[in-house]
Enzyme design. Structure first.
Site, PDB file in Angstrom:
ATOM      1  N   MET A  49      -4.066  -7.096  -7.103  1.00 18.29           N
ATOM      2  CA  MET A  49      -3.523  -8.161  -7.948  1.00 18.29           C
ATOM      3  C   MET A  49      -4.589  -8.986  -8.656  1.00 18.29           C
ATOM      4  O   MET A  49      -4.439 -10.191  -8.811  1.00 18.29           O
ATOM      5  CB  MET A  49      -2.614  -9.074  -7.107  1.00 18.29           C
ATOM      6  CG  MET A  49      -1.512  -8.345  -6.376  1.00 18.29           C
ATOM      7  SD  MET A  49      -0.534  -7.299  -7.463  1.00 18.29           S
ATOM      8  CE  MET A  49       0.595  -8.518  -8.092  1.00 18.29           C
ATOM      9  N   ARG A  50      -5.667  -8.337  -9.083  1.00 16.82           N
ATOM     10  CA  ARG A  50      -6.713  -9.062  -9.813  1.00 16.82           C
ATOM     11  C   ARG A  50      -7.150  -8.275 -11.028  1.00 16.82           C
ATOM     12  O   ARG A  50      -7.138  -7.044 -11.013  1.00 16.82           O
ATOM     13  CB  ARG A  50      -7.965  -9.231  -8.953  1.00 16.82           C
ATOM     14  CG  ARG A  50      -7.742 -10.089  -7.804  1.00 16.82           C
ATOM     15  CD  ARG A  50      -8.998 -10.488  -7.095  1.00 16.82           C
ATOM     16  NE  ARG A  50      -8.587 -11.229  -5.923  1.00 16.82           N
ATOM     17  CZ  ARG A  50      -8.217 -12.487  -5.955  1.00 16.82           C
ATOM     18  NH1 ARG A  50      -8.247 -13.171  -7.075  1.00 16.82           N
ATOM     19  NH2 ARG A  50      -7.805 -13.110  -4.868  1.00 16.82           N
ATOM     20  N   LEU A  51      -7.559  -9.029 -12.038  1.00 21.70           N
ATOM     21  CA  LEU A  51      -8.169  -8.376 -13.198  1.00 21.70           C
ATOM     22  C   LEU A  51      -9.545  -7.877 -12.770  1.00 21.70           C
ATOM     23  O   LEU A  51     -10.281  -8.585 -12.084  1.00 21.70           O
ATOM     24  CB  LEU A  51      -8.358  -9.395 -14.324  1.00 21.70           C
ATOM     25  CG  LEU A  51      -7.307  -9.467 -15.412  1.00 21.70           C
ATOM     26  CD1 LEU A  51      -7.786 -10.421 -16.506  1.00 21.70           C
ATOM     27  CD2 LEU A  51      -6.994  -8.097 -16.006  1.00 21.70           C
ATOM     28  N   GLY A 101       0.777  -1.247   0.000  1.00 17.12           N
ATOM     29  CA  GLY A 101       0.000   0.000   0.000  1.00 17.12           C
ATOM     30  C   GLY A 101       0.804   1.289   0.000  1.00 17.12           C
ATOM     31  O   GLY A 101       0.325   2.304   0.496  1.00 17.12           O
ATOM     32  N   SER A 102       2.010   1.283  -0.580  1.00 19.00           N
ATOM     33  CA  SER A 102       2.766   2.549  -0.575  1.00 19.00           C
ATOM     34  C   SER A 102       2.137   3.580  -1.519  1.00 19.00           C
ATOM     35  O   SER A 102       2.195   4.788  -1.250  1.00 19.00           O
ATOM     36  CB  SER A 102       4.241   2.315  -0.916  1.00 19.00           C
ATOM     37  OG  SER A 102       4.414   1.960  -2.261  1.00 19.00           O
ATOM     38  N   ASN A 103       1.515   3.127  -2.596  1.00 18.78           N
ATOM     39  CA  ASN A 103       0.812   4.085  -3.471  1.00 18.78           C
ATOM     40  C   ASN A 103      -0.448   4.617  -2.783  1.00 18.78           C
ATOM     41  O   ASN A 103      -0.778   5.801  -2.927  1.00 18.78           O
ATOM     42  CB  ASN A 103       0.471   3.444  -4.818  1.00 18.78           C
ATOM     43  CG  ASN A 103       1.661   3.452  -5.752  1.00 18.78           C
ATOM     44  OD1 ASN A 103       2.046   4.501  -6.277  1.00 18.78           O
ATOM     45  ND2 ASN A 103       2.295   2.304  -5.940  1.00 18.78           N
ATOM     46  N   ASN A 111      -5.358   2.593 -12.665  1.00 18.87           N
ATOM     47  CA  ASN A 111      -4.350   1.652 -12.161  1.00 18.87           C
ATOM     48  C   ASN A 111      -2.981   2.260 -12.367  1.00 18.87           C
ATOM     49  O   ASN A 111      -2.797   3.100 -13.253  1.00 18.87           O
ATOM     50  CB  ASN A 111      -4.449   0.329 -12.921  1.00 18.87           C
ATOM     51  CG  ASN A 111      -3.426  -0.690 -12.441  1.00 18.87           C
ATOM     52  OD1 ASN A 111      -3.215  -0.846 -11.237  1.00 18.87           O
ATOM     53  ND2 ASN A 111      -2.770  -1.368 -13.365  1.00 18.87           N
ATOM     54  N   LYS A 118     -16.768 -14.631  -9.245  1.00 23.66           N
ATOM     55  CA  LYS A 118     -16.110 -13.336  -9.174  1.00 23.66           C
ATOM     56  C   LYS A 118     -17.134 -12.209  -9.269  1.00 23.66           C
ATOM     57  O   LYS A 118     -16.982 -11.151  -8.660  1.00 23.66           O
ATOM     58  CB  LYS A 118     -15.085 -13.223 -10.305  1.00 23.66           C
ATOM     59  CG  LYS A 118     -14.248 -11.990 -10.185  1.00 23.66           C
ATOM     60  CD  LYS A 118     -13.006 -12.069 -11.011  1.00 23.66           C
ATOM     61  CE  LYS A 118     -12.333 -10.714 -11.038  1.00 23.66           C
ATOM     62  NZ  LYS A 118     -11.246 -10.650 -11.990  1.00 23.66           N
ATOM     63  N   HIS A 122       1.008   1.053 -13.137  1.00 21.81           N
ATOM     64  CA  HIS A 122       1.795  -0.100 -13.551  1.00 21.81           C
ATOM     65  C   HIS A 122       3.274   0.299 -13.597  1.00 21.81           C
ATOM     66  O   HIS A 122       3.610   1.359 -14.130  1.00 21.81           O
ATOM     67  CB  HIS A 122       1.336  -0.585 -14.933  1.00 21.81           C
ATOM     68  CG  HIS A 122       2.104  -1.773 -15.399  1.00 21.81           C
ATOM     69  ND1 HIS A 122       1.925  -3.032 -14.836  1.00 21.81           N
ATOM     70  CD2 HIS A 122       3.096  -1.904 -16.321  1.00 21.81           C
ATOM     71  CE1 HIS A 122       2.768  -3.872 -15.416  1.00 21.81           C
ATOM     72  NE2 HIS A 122       3.486  -3.218 -16.315  1.00 21.81           N
TER      73      HIS A 122
HETATM   74  C1  GRF Z   1       3.518  -0.984  -7.541  1.00 23.15           C
HETATM   75  O1  GRF Z   1       4.783  -1.210  -8.074  1.00 23.15           O
HETATM   76  C2  GRF Z   1       2.504  -0.773  -8.626  1.00 23.15           C
HETATM   77  O2  GRF Z   1       3.028  -0.166  -9.759  1.00 23.15           O
HETATM   78  C3  GRF Z   1       2.071  -2.184  -8.958  1.00 23.15           C
HETATM   79  O3  GRF Z   1       2.085  -2.859  -7.730  1.00 23.15           O
HETATM   80  C4  GRF Z   1       2.971  -2.211  -6.824  1.00 23.15           C
HETATM   81  C5  GRF Z   1       2.170  -1.851  -5.616  1.00 23.15           C
HETATM   82  O4  GRF Z   1       2.956  -1.322  -4.597  1.00 23.15           O
HETATM   83  N1  GRF Z   1       0.802  -2.194  -9.616  1.00 23.15           N
HETATM   84  P1  GRF Z   1       2.272  -0.682  -3.338  1.00 23.15           P
HETATM   85  O5  GRF Z   1       1.362  -1.755  -2.735  1.00 23.15           O
HETATM   86  O6  GRF Z   1       1.479   0.520  -3.767  1.00 23.15           O
HETATM   87  O7  GRF Z   1       3.380  -0.332  -2.411  1.00 23.15           O
END
Ligand code: GRF
Length: 203
Positions: free
Chosen positions: A92-94, A14-16, A109, A67, A111
């Site tokens: 981590m899911r579509l 969850g750093s983002n 999202n 789903k 990436h």
């Molecule tokens: C990040 O590298 C993001 O680009 C990818 O998954 C990672 C998630 O990192 N989709 P965090 O959980 O936000 O730290």
């Protein structure tokens, strides 16, 4: 004008999510994180939400028959919190039909590669293995594909000769934490216009 209500879906550290929450609480973007949902029980993202006093929910896919049923519950939670924009942050899911229909062009999202290069689970590892000299990160709207939706913002970083997956990922992550809040800000300001594959950023 009220603040944009953001719902974050995360599966891991969850750093983002943290970068978006911090930008919101600093007043750098006219938005607030209204709810965090994770498909993983122990995700640190849920704890981060808790520290910030933001409602956090674990929704266990395994307890649903399909789903679609799982996503119906996710959408219900998002709607209960009057979420206007959904941000996937290490989710981590579509994303399936139900969520896409509920939030058309309202799911983003991030990436860790310069799409359309190196989609999928290992953006940094794949870029390194391919031998590119520049990589980076991409914020895009989500469609039914894997990392295929219209691109909102990108940031580039150099790939160095002695990079490992970890050092490259760390360099990219620094940019992710800048880029994702910026994309949320543009959305909150009503400055993103989707025209087919292109996203226009209105000045
Ligand atoms: C990040 O590298 C993001 O680009 C990818 O998954 C990672 C998630 O990192 N989709 P965090 O959980 O936000 O730290």
């Amino acid at each position: 004008m009220g603040k944009l209500r953001v719902g974050v879906l995360a599966s891991g550290r969850g750093s983002n999510l943290q970068a978006i929450m911090d930008s919101c609480s600093l007043g750098a973007i006219p938005a607030e994180v209204a709810v965090v949902i994770s498909d993983k029980a122990g995700a640190y993202a849920l704890e981060r939400a808790g520290f910030a006093g933001i409602p956090a929910h674990f929704v266990d896919l395994k307890t649903f028959e399909s789903k679609g049923d799982y996503e119906r519950v996710v959408v219900k939670i998002l709607q209960e919190h009057r979420v206007q924009l959904v941000c996937l942050a290490g989710y981590m899911r579509l994303v399936g039909e139900h969520l896409l229909k509920a939030y058309p062009n309202k799911i983003m999202n991030i990436h860790p590669a310069l799409l359309p290069a190196f989609p999928g689970l290992h953006g940094q590892r794949d870029a390194l293995a391919y031998g590119v000299k520049i990589s980076g990160c991409t914020v895009h709207f989500v469609d039914e594909g894997m990392d295929t939706g219209p691109i909102i913002l990108q940031a580039a970083v150099p790939v160095l000769d002695d990079d490992t997956e970890e050092t490259l990922a760390a360099r990219i992550l620094e940019q992710e934490h800048r880029l994702y809040p910026e994309a949320v800000k543009l959305f909150a300001q009503g400055r993103l216009q989707v025209m087919g594959r292109k996203v226009l950023v209105i000045k």
